[in-house]
Design a protein around this motif. Structure first.
Motif, PDB file in Angstrom:
ATOM      1  N   THR A  87       0.826  -1.207   0.000  1.00 45.26           N
ATOM      2  CA  THR A  87       0.000   0.000   0.000  1.00 45.26           C
ATOM      3  C   THR A  87       0.862   1.260   0.000  1.00 45.26           C
ATOM      4  O   THR A  87       0.660   2.172  -0.822  1.00 45.26           O
ATOM      5  N   VAL A  88       1.822   1.339   0.927  1.00 48.16           N
ATOM      6  CA  VAL A  88       2.677   2.518   0.999  1.00 48.16           C
ATOM      7  C   VAL A  88       3.558   2.623  -0.240  1.00 48.16           C
ATOM      8  O   VAL A  88       3.778   3.718  -0.778  1.00 48.16           O
ATOM      9  N   ALA A  89       4.070   1.486  -0.721  1.00 47.29           N
ATOM     10  CA  ALA A  89       4.906   1.509  -1.925  1.00 47.29           C
ATOM     11  C   ALA A  89       4.125   2.001  -3.134  1.00 47.29           C
ATOM     12  O   ALA A  89       4.637   2.773  -3.948  1.00 47.29           O
ATOM     13  N   SER A  90       2.876   1.567  -3.267  1.00 50.12           N
ATOM     14  CA  SER A  90       2.075   2.014  -4.415  1.00 50.12           C
ATOM     15  C   SER A  90       1.766   3.503  -4.313  1.00 50.12           C
ATOM     16  O   SER A  90       1.804   4.227  -5.319  1.00 50.12           O
ATOM     17  N   MET A  91       1.481   3.998  -3.099  1.00 53.09           N
ATOM     18  CA  MET A  91       1.258   5.433  -2.921  1.00 53.09           C
ATOM     19  C   MET A  91       2.501   6.226  -3.305  1.00 53.09           C
ATOM     20  O   MET A  91       2.417   7.262  -3.975  1.00 53.09           O
ATOM     21  N   GLN A 123      -0.497   6.449   6.383  1.00 52.03           N
ATOM     22  CA  GLN A 123      -1.209   5.182   6.313  1.00 52.03           C
ATOM     23  C   GLN A 123      -1.534   4.644   7.708  1.00 52.03           C
ATOM     24  O   GLN A 123      -2.579   4.026   7.922  1.00 52.03           O
ATOM     25  N   MET A 124      -0.648   4.885   8.661  1.00 55.70           N
ATOM     26  CA  MET A 124      -0.887   4.427  10.027  1.00 55.70           C
ATOM     27  C   MET A 124      -2.142   5.041  10.626  1.00 55.70           C
ATOM     28  O   MET A 124      -2.870   4.389  11.383  1.00 55.70           O
ATOM     29  N   THR A 125      -2.411   6.299  10.296  1.00 59.26           N
ATOM     30  CA  THR A 125      -3.622   6.920  10.826  1.00 59.26           C
ATOM     31  C   THR A 125      -4.875   6.249  10.276  1.00 59.26           C
ATOM     32  O   THR A 125      -5.858   6.059  11.003  1.00 59.26           O
ATOM     33  N   ALA A 126      -4.843   5.876   8.989  1.00 60.28           N
ATOM     34  CA  ALA A 126      -5.986   5.165   8.417  1.00 60.28           C
ATOM     35  C   ALA A 126      -6.166   3.810   9.085  1.00 60.28           C
ATOM     36  O   ALA A 126      -7.287   3.395   9.399  1.00 60.28           O
ATOM     37  N   ASP A 127      -5.059   3.121   9.320  1.00 59.97           N
ATOM     38  CA  ASP A 127      -5.142   1.809   9.954  1.00 59.97           C
ATOM     39  C   ASP A 127      -5.591   1.907  11.408  1.00 59.97           C
ATOM     40  O   ASP A 127      -6.299   1.027  11.911  1.00 59.97           O
ATOM     41  N   THR A 128      -5.183   2.975  12.081  1.00 62.61           N
ATOM     42  CA  THR A 128      -5.656   3.176  13.453  1.00 62.61           C
ATOM     43  C   THR A 128      -7.174   3.332  13.476  1.00 62.61           C
ATOM     44  O   THR A 128      -7.866   2.756  14.319  1.00 62.61           O
ATOM     45  N   GLY A 129      -7.697   4.113  12.530  1.00 58.82           N
ATOM     46  CA  GLY A 129      -9.144   4.244  12.415  1.00 58.82           C
ATOM     47  C   GLY A 129      -9.819   2.929  12.085  1.00 58.82           C
ATOM     48  O   GLY A 129     -10.889   2.604  12.614  1.00 58.82           O
ATOM     49  N   ALA A 130      -9.173   2.137  11.208  1.00 58.78           N
ATOM     50  CA  ALA A 130      -9.749   0.848  10.828  1.00 58.78           C
ATOM     51  C   ALA A 130      -9.702  -0.169  11.960  1.00 58.78           C
ATOM     52  O   ALA A 130     -10.456  -1.142  11.953  1.00 58.78           O
ATOM     53  N   ILE A 131      -8.817   0.051  12.928  1.00 56.39           N
ATOM     54  CA  ILE A 131      -8.768  -0.823  14.107  1.00 56.39           C
ATOM     55  C   ILE A 131      -9.854  -0.425  15.107  1.00 56.39           C
ATOM     56  O   ILE A 131     -10.628  -1.259  15.579  1.00 56.39           O
ATOM     57  N   ILE A 132      -9.911   0.866  15.419  1.00 56.03           N
ATOM     58  CA  ILE A 132     -10.844   1.339  16.441  1.00 56.03           C
ATOM     59  C   ILE A 132     -12.285   1.285  15.946  1.00 56.03           C
ATOM     60  O   ILE A 132     -13.194   0.855  16.677  1.00 56.03           O
ATOM     61  N   GLY A 133     -12.505   1.715  14.703  1.00 52.84           N
ATOM     62  CA  GLY A 133     -13.854   1.834  14.176  1.00 52.84           C
ATOM     63  C   GLY A 133     -14.689   0.570  14.238  1.00 52.84           C
ATOM     64  O   GLY A 133     -15.781   0.572  14.830  1.00 52.84           O
TER      65      GLY A 133
END
Length: 415
Positions: free
Chosen positions: A133-137, A359-369
């Motif tokens: 994901t990060v590499a493609s971005m 990307q970590m912020t998106a994943d943090t949201g995907a964990i908590i949400g």
């Protein structure tokens, strides 16, 4: 006038295939589009069945949501390492390696014999997922002409979401042959995407070579920019709603509250993706002309209101209408968000670490949400679960009201 970003807009270290604005997309961007479609198609195959597959091991809504969250948790844990690997080895090797890791872990999920095996196998794929994901971005940012970042981001997101339109429908049909079959199909799609990137991507200068002229961007530099800070907030909200609740809670809502089957969950995800793809047909170009901020604010507000409304629907038609509206809003904000982050980094230097934190912020949201939404659904009902999720998106819109406009207009144009 807006303050100029420290990134610069040169083309050093960028693909020889990068085309000037007004022409067709660079060849390497087209290769990226093909890979994105294959990845999204495969991911869409498992999206409608993953929560239901988890419940076959006699667990409830919260435990099923954890299957989604563990993937995001592992992405979060490995994100810093992924950014460092990109800086050291370059984007393409990390992209391909990440795809193959997820392919292996997904195939293993198909053979899980209990809930804990499924949890472990799904979690292991998170490390590979954050790598690609990060590499493609990073590749999209480095290959996109600065004046067309919104258009390129929109095209990339469109390819990904066209796969998402087809994937859930096909996945729902494949589930009729067994809930394990879509996992094997997803693994095959990832292997094919890895082959496309490895054999067809050309003229990409490695991050190490580009870094000799321009050192990688430091995180503190990015955090000094209000556009990057607003991007972190919206990334968290988008991860919570789009990558978390949509994948974990919407399928369960379709079955429990609407009284429909697995196919209905697939249709809900498909109309979200269809609405997203429709708005992507114009939102990227508008982000390049009107600016990033107005598109972000509009998209976040629309997605927030529509997401909150999902929890109050009681029949299939309105459920699908609200899902489609949320998809339209997500398509409006997506290209503008990535273009804004690209404006901050610029395409002359590596932004691996900065992108990893984003990307970590998106994943943090995907964990908590999903976990919080699952708890709210179990204790208070689905109205609360989707209402809180919509509220998080509205708060992110306020963050963009306070941020600068990152789009750099030609001299003489109004800012």
């Amino acid at each position: 006038m807006t303050k100029r970003s420290p990134s610069g807009n040169g083309a050093k270290g960028i693909s020889a295939d990068t085309a000037p604005p007004g022409r067709g997309l660079p060849r390497d961007i087209k290769v990226m589009l093909v890979a994105a479609f294959l990845i999204a198609l495969g991911f869409g195959l498992v999206a409608p069945v993953l929560p239901q597959f988890a419940t076959t091991f006699d667990v409830g809504a919260t435990a099923a949501a954890v299957i989604v969250s563990i993937f995001a948790l592992m992405r979060l844990v490995f994100a810093p390492a992924g950014g460092a690997l990109i800086v050291r080895f370059g984007e393409r090797p990390i992209y391909v390696g990440g795809l193959l890791i997820v392919a292996a872990s997904t195939a293993a999920c198909a053979f899980a014999q209990d809930y804990w095996q499924l949890l472990i196998f799904r979690g292991l794929g998170g490390a590979g997922s954050v790598m690609f994901t990060v590499a493609s971005m990073a590749l999209v940012i480095r290959l996109a002409p600065p004046e067309s970042r919104g258009r390129v981001s929109g095209a990339y997101a469109s390819a990904f979401l066209i796969g998402n339109v087809c994937g859930p429908i096909v996945g729902g049909l494949l589930a009729g042959y067994g809930l394990r079959v879509p996992f094997l199909a997803y693994a095959g799609a990832l292997v094919l995407a890895a082959l496309v990137i490895q054999t067809q991507l050309t003229h990409v200068t490695g991050s190490r070579e580009a870094g000799k002229a321009n050192p990688p961007m430091e995180l503190r530099q990015a955090l000094a920019d209000s556009a990057y800070r607003a991007g972190l907030v919206s990334s968290f909200a988008n991860g919570w709603a789009t990558f978390g609740v949509r994948m974990a809670t919407v399928p369960l809502f379709a079955v429990a509250a609407i009284g429909a089957g697995t196919e209905a969950a697939g249709w809900a995800l498909a109309v979200f993706a269809a609405g997203n793809a429709a708005s992507l047909s114009f939102s990227g170009r508008l982000a390049d002309s009107l600016g990033r901020r107005p598109m972000m604010i509009t998209g976040l507000l629309l997605t927030g209101v529509a997401t909150g409304a999902i929890g109050f629907t009681s029949d299939m038609i309105w459920f699908l209408v609200a899902s489609a509206a949320a998809g339209i809003g997500s398509g409006i904000l997506g290209p503008a968000q990535q273009a804004a982050i690209a404006d901050v980094i610029g395409n002359e230097r590596s932004g691996g670490r900065v992108l990893a934190v984003f990307q970590m912020t998106a994943d943090t949201g995907a964990i908590i949400g999903p976990v919080l939404a699952g708890v709210l659904a179990d204790q208070l009902g689905y109205g609360w679960a989707f209402g809180v999720t919509g509220g998080v998106l509205v708060v992110a819109a306020v963050g963009w009201l306070l941020a600068r406009e990152s789009l750099q207009r030609p001299s003489g144009q109004p800012a």
